[in-house]
Design a protein around this motif. Structure first.
Motif, PDB file in Angstrom:
ATOM      1  N   THR A  64       0.735  -1.214  -0.053  1.00  0.00           N
ATOM      2  CA  THR A  64       0.142  -0.024  -0.028  1.00  0.00           C
ATOM      3  C   THR A  64       0.939   1.380   0.055  1.00  0.00           C
ATOM      4  O   THR A  64       0.566   2.314  -0.688  1.00  0.00           O
TER       5      THR A  64
ATOM      6  N   CYS B 178     -11.314   1.066 -12.551  1.00  0.00           N
ATOM      7  CA  CYS B 178     -10.406   0.213 -11.475  1.00  0.00           C
ATOM      8  C   CYS B 178     -10.972   0.133 -10.243  1.00  0.00           C
ATOM      9  O   CYS B 178     -10.774  -0.790  -9.453  1.00  0.00           O
TER      10      CYS B 178
ATOM     11  N   LEU C 296     -11.787  -3.711  -8.132  1.00  0.00           N
ATOM     12  CA  LEU C 296     -11.198  -3.962  -6.880  1.00  0.00           C
ATOM     13  C   LEU C 296     -12.173  -4.042  -5.818  1.00  0.00           C
ATOM     14  O   LEU C 296     -12.085  -4.727  -4.824  1.00  0.00           O
TER      15      LEU C 296
ATOM     16  N   VAL D  11     -13.369  -7.605  -6.367  1.00  0.00           N
ATOM     17  CA  VAL D  11     -12.464  -8.439  -5.815  1.00  0.00           C
ATOM     18  C   VAL D  11     -12.811  -8.802  -4.296  1.00  0.00           C
ATOM     19  O   VAL D  11     -12.548  -9.810  -3.786  1.00  0.00           O
ATOM     20  N   ASN D  12     -12.652  -7.650  -3.742  1.00  0.00           N
ATOM     21  CA  ASN D  12     -12.516  -7.513  -1.972  1.00  0.00           C
ATOM     22  C   ASN D  12     -13.589  -7.935  -1.466  1.00  0.00           C
ATOM     23  O   ASN D  12     -13.852  -8.188  -0.369  1.00  0.00           O
TER      24      ASN D  12
ATOM     25  N   ALA E 249      -8.127 -11.278  -2.047  1.00  0.00           N
ATOM     26  CA  ALA E 249      -7.566  -9.798  -2.072  1.00  0.00           C
ATOM     27  C   ALA E 249      -6.164  -9.975  -1.642  1.00  0.00           C
ATOM     28  O   ALA E 249      -5.417  -8.893  -1.766  1.00  0.00           O
TER      29      ALA E 249
ATOM     30  N   ILE F 204      -3.502 -11.296  -4.232  1.00  0.00           N
ATOM     31  CA  ILE F 204      -3.622 -10.041  -5.069  1.00  0.00           C
ATOM     32  C   ILE F 204      -2.426  -9.031  -4.592  1.00  0.00           C
ATOM     33  O   ILE F 204      -1.751  -8.530  -5.212  1.00  0.00           O
ATOM     34  N   GLN F 205      -2.653  -8.607  -3.296  1.00  0.00           N
ATOM     35  CA  GLN F 205      -1.712  -7.681  -2.659  1.00  0.00           C
ATOM     36  C   GLN F 205      -0.393  -8.188  -2.653  1.00  0.00           C
ATOM     37  O   GLN F 205       0.690  -7.491  -2.995  1.00  0.00           O
TER      38      GLN F 205
ATOM     39  N   ASN G 137      -5.851  -1.662  -4.077  1.00  0.00           N
ATOM     40  CA  ASN G 137      -6.239  -2.695  -3.461  1.00  0.00           C
ATOM     41  C   ASN G 137      -6.032  -2.740  -1.908  1.00  0.00           C
ATOM     42  O   ASN G 137      -6.784  -3.264  -1.311  1.00  0.00           O
TER      43      ASN G 137
END
Length: 490
Positions: free
Chosen positions: A48, A164, A168, A171-172, A179, A182-183, A324
């Motif tokens: 992040t 985007c 996301l 996905v989350n 998630a 992916i992170q 994300n």
């Protein structure tokens, strides 16, 4: 119709208004699962933090400071402040082992009103502004190759940013493990991208391209307001250092992994940021950096030649992973506030099959999409940083209070008291300095937006003016297939 839907589904899902106290004893409520291990925790912090900032902020920070040497000092100082802040938060996570970050800390220490002001500002403005800013930078980099020689149209950038956010959010909302995977993947990809820039810069330095570092501090701006704005841009690039405190209840062994993840992630990112900026200065003159719309792309064109396409791709991967991470933690802060009764009850519910706080994630997405419409990167960053550090200062004050009043509280880790004292002073200076040196109307808007939370608090909680909220909650609960949760106290 609504009544018939409720009766038909009542046996399938527990309902907050229908489950009696006796049924509560026999009904196992949903809980968020502890699925974030140490690797995922490090990825959540580093992934992040390394977002659009290191690819967008260097030119903004250089414009403020006026010299390469001054810029590098700010980058190093921001890394130090970030590390001290993260260490302070690690101890707070020992005092209050709950998800929610600053919100839950202010709620437990100072009470309802300060916590509501934070969540009101964060959920409606600050967190969506951060997501919108990173999404816009992704849109700019992703669309740049299709518009060679000119800037992409704003409408194209904003449509990409909106797409985007929607992807996301989906996905989350589907799966926590997806998630976090992916992170982890995108964190590794963006670290590889930064290493490419670092290695390229070292090659340039070995070949003697050091002219930018001669008289490196010439032209440095020293006014308090200018330095404060430069810190905003630098600290924006480090934003995300506190994300793990927002998901403490989903972290495996938080008593040790919270501190371990901080010690690994923050120094790693700080070192990379310094080396990346050195590489930028080795490849470009200060004037080239300040006029560049995308500094990483300009660096790639000058250094990588035919492989320059790697830079736009790297930035897209980096910003995607950063967004994300912001979704993963931001949605949960909203969820925690609703669970504590300071946001609509629907936002405290979890999907009955996916075990994700999908209503909170959807709400965060809607607010972020609204922010995209009028926003631009620079203004959103300054707005985000100024507001965030107001509440960071309150959180550091809360840690000082706990260390003094509950000094005998058992905890695995203690930070020296001088660190939160120093961070409290630094946070107050970051808030006050730009206002004193160069007051702008935007700072007044921020202050008014925070104070407006008092009016909303009185309207919703003191006067209890919430007509139609119960029916809306029931309808959304059935529509989204979500159910109330129980707080994990283990």
């Amino acid at each position: 119709i609504l009544s018939s839907m409720i009766r038909a589904r009542a046996k399938e899902m527990p309902n907050v208004s229908q489950v009696t106290e006796e049924e509560n004893e026999n009904t196992e409520k949903l809980k968020l699962r502890r699925e974030v291990g140490l690797l995922s925790a490090v990825s959540l912090i580093a992934g992040t933090m390394v977002g659009s900032g290191i690819f967008m902020s260097p030119e903004w920070l250089l414009r403020s400071m006026g010299s390469p040497g001054g810029s590098l000092l700010i980058w190093a100082a921001c890394g130090l402040l970030t590390m001290l802040s993260a260490l302070s938060y690690a101890e707070l996570g020992q005092f209050i082992a709950e998800s929610g970050g600053e919100y839950i800390y202010l709620l437990r220490i100072f009470g309802q009103v300060p916590a509501f002001l934070l969540i009101f500002t964060s959920v409606l403005v600050v967190r969506p502004a951060g997501i919108a800013a990173v999404s816009l930078s992704l849109g700019e980099y992703l669309s740049a190759p299709f518009y060679p020689g000119c800037s992409p149209p704003q409408i194209v950038i904003k449509w990409i940013a909106a797409a985007c956010i929607l992807v996301l959010c989906t996905v989350n909302s589907i799966n926590v493990r997806l998630a976090t995977h992916i992170q982890t993947f995108f964190a590794a990809a963006k670290l590889i991208a930064l290493l490419i820039i670092v290695v390229g810069g070292l090659v340039l330095l070995v070949n003697g391209q050091t002219s930018t570092f001669q008289n490196a501090f010439q032209g440095t701006q020293t006014s308090i307001g200018t330095i404060g704005v430069a810190f905003y841009q630098g600290l924006w690039s480090y934003e995300g250092w506190n994300n793990l405190n927002s998901v403490t209840e989903e972290l495996k062994h938080p008593e040790v992994n919270l501190l371990r993840a901080v010690i690994i992630a923050v120094p790693l990112v700080t070192l990379l940021y310094l080396l990346v900026n050195v590489s930028y200065f080795a490849a470009m003159t200060p004037s080239e950096m300040t006029t560049s719309k995308a500094v990483a792309v300009t660096w790639g064109n000058k250094v990588l030649g035919s492989w320059a396409w790697l830079m736009p791709l790297s930035v897209v991967l980096s910003t995607f992973g950063s967004i994300n991470g912001m979704f993963f933690t931001g949605g949960r802060v909203c969820y925690i506030a609703a669970r504590e009764g300071q946001m609509p009850n629907i936002l405290s519910m979890v999907h009955v099959r996916h075990f994700t706080p999908s209503p909170a994630l959807i709400f965060t997405s809607i607010m972020s999409l609204i922010m995209i419409i009028p926003g631009n990167f620079g203004n959103l960053v300054n707005f985000f940083s100024f507001t965030a550090w107001i509440f960071y200062s309150m959180t550091f004050a809360g840690l000082l209070y706990l260390k003094i009043k509950k000094s005998d509280f058992p905890r695995a880790y203690k930070v020296p008291i001088i660190i939160p004292i120093f961070m409290l002073i630094a946070a107050v200076c970051l808030v006050v300095a730009p206002i004193v040196d160069n007051p702008k109307i935007e700072y007044l808007y921020v202050s008014l937006s925070i104070l407006s939370g008092l009016i909303v608090y009185a309207f919703l909680y003191y006067f209890q003016c919430c007509p139609g909220l119960t029916k809306a909650t029931l309808f959304l609960q059935l529509l989204l297939e979500v159910s109330p949760t129980d707080k994990d106290t283990n």
